[in-house]
Design a protein around this motif. Sequence first.
Motif, PDB file in Angstrom:
ATOM      1  N   LYS A  36       0.844  -1.191   0.000  1.00  0.00           N
ATOM      2  CA  LYS A  36       0.000   0.000   0.000  1.00  0.00           C
ATOM      3  C   LYS A  36       0.880   1.241   0.000  1.00  0.00           C
ATOM      4  O   LYS A  36       1.973   1.245   0.559  1.00  0.00           O
ATOM      5  N   ARG A  39      -1.435   8.246  -0.765  1.00  0.00           N
ATOM      6  CA  ARG A  39      -1.682   9.158  -1.887  1.00  0.00           C
ATOM      7  C   ARG A  39      -1.979  10.538  -1.328  1.00  0.00           C
ATOM      8  O   ARG A  39      -2.403  10.665  -0.182  1.00  0.00           O
ATOM      9  N   GLU A  43      -5.637   9.498   0.937  1.00  0.00           N
ATOM     10  CA  GLU A  43      -6.077   8.203   0.403  1.00  0.00           C
ATOM     11  C   GLU A  43      -4.892   7.238   0.345  1.00  0.00           C
ATOM     12  O   GLU A  43      -3.744   7.643   0.396  1.00  0.00           O
ATOM     13  N   THR A  44      -5.211   5.960   0.217  1.00  0.00           N
ATOM     14  CA  THR A  44      -4.187   4.928   0.110  1.00  0.00           C
ATOM     15  C   THR A  44      -4.429   4.131  -1.165  1.00  0.00           C
ATOM     16  O   THR A  44      -5.551   3.773  -1.478  1.00  0.00           O
ATOM     17  N   GLU A  45      -3.354   3.896  -1.909  1.00  0.00           N
ATOM     18  CA  GLU A  45      -3.425   3.075  -3.120  1.00  0.00           C
ATOM     19  C   GLU A  45      -2.906   1.684  -2.759  1.00  0.00           C
ATOM     20  O   GLU A  45      -1.830   1.546  -2.180  1.00  0.00           O
ATOM     21  N   ASP A  49      -5.401  -3.736  -5.802  1.00  0.00           N
ATOM     22  CA  ASP A  49      -6.391  -2.997  -6.587  1.00  0.00           C
ATOM     23  C   ASP A  49      -5.780  -2.454  -7.878  1.00  0.00           C
ATOM     24  O   ASP A  49      -6.385  -2.514  -8.948  1.00  0.00           O
ATOM     25  N   GLU A  50      -4.583  -1.917  -7.765  1.00  0.00           N
ATOM     26  CA  GLU A  50      -3.892  -1.368  -8.941  1.00  0.00           C
ATOM     27  C   GLU A  50      -3.620  -2.463  -9.966  1.00  0.00           C
ATOM     28  O   GLU A  50      -3.795  -2.260 -11.171  1.00  0.00           O
TER      29      GLU A  50
END
Length: 119
Positions: A36, A39, A43-45, A49-50
């Motif tokens: 993770k 962002r 927010e967290t990416e 998910d990516e």
Amino acid sequence: MSYTAPEVKDRPLEASADVYSFGVVTLIIVSGMKIKNPRPGGETEYLVDEAQKKDQRGNLMDLVDRNLMSYDWTEAEMILRLAIQCIDSPSIRPTMSKIVKILKKEPSIRTISIKPEGV
């Protein structure tokens, strides 16, 4: 989001959860990214998910770590496709024995049935 399969919080631990974890670790190794990333805006990416977004857009290979000096494109694609299957829903994930066969190059990743065994 962690290395643990999302369904583990709702039901007993199953072998498919290990497969999920294998997929996450594979994504981390091939991409060189953290699981993770913060962002802007708080927010967290998440890597999982990516990876799924890139796969849906057809640019999964963008995940390959750019710091790798040289690599076999076909091998990297096979490993990433395998990782994507491993992080999919539990009924679609391959078994660890299938993963071993794929890594040993017994069948192609494209020949793996997406139906759960016994169906």
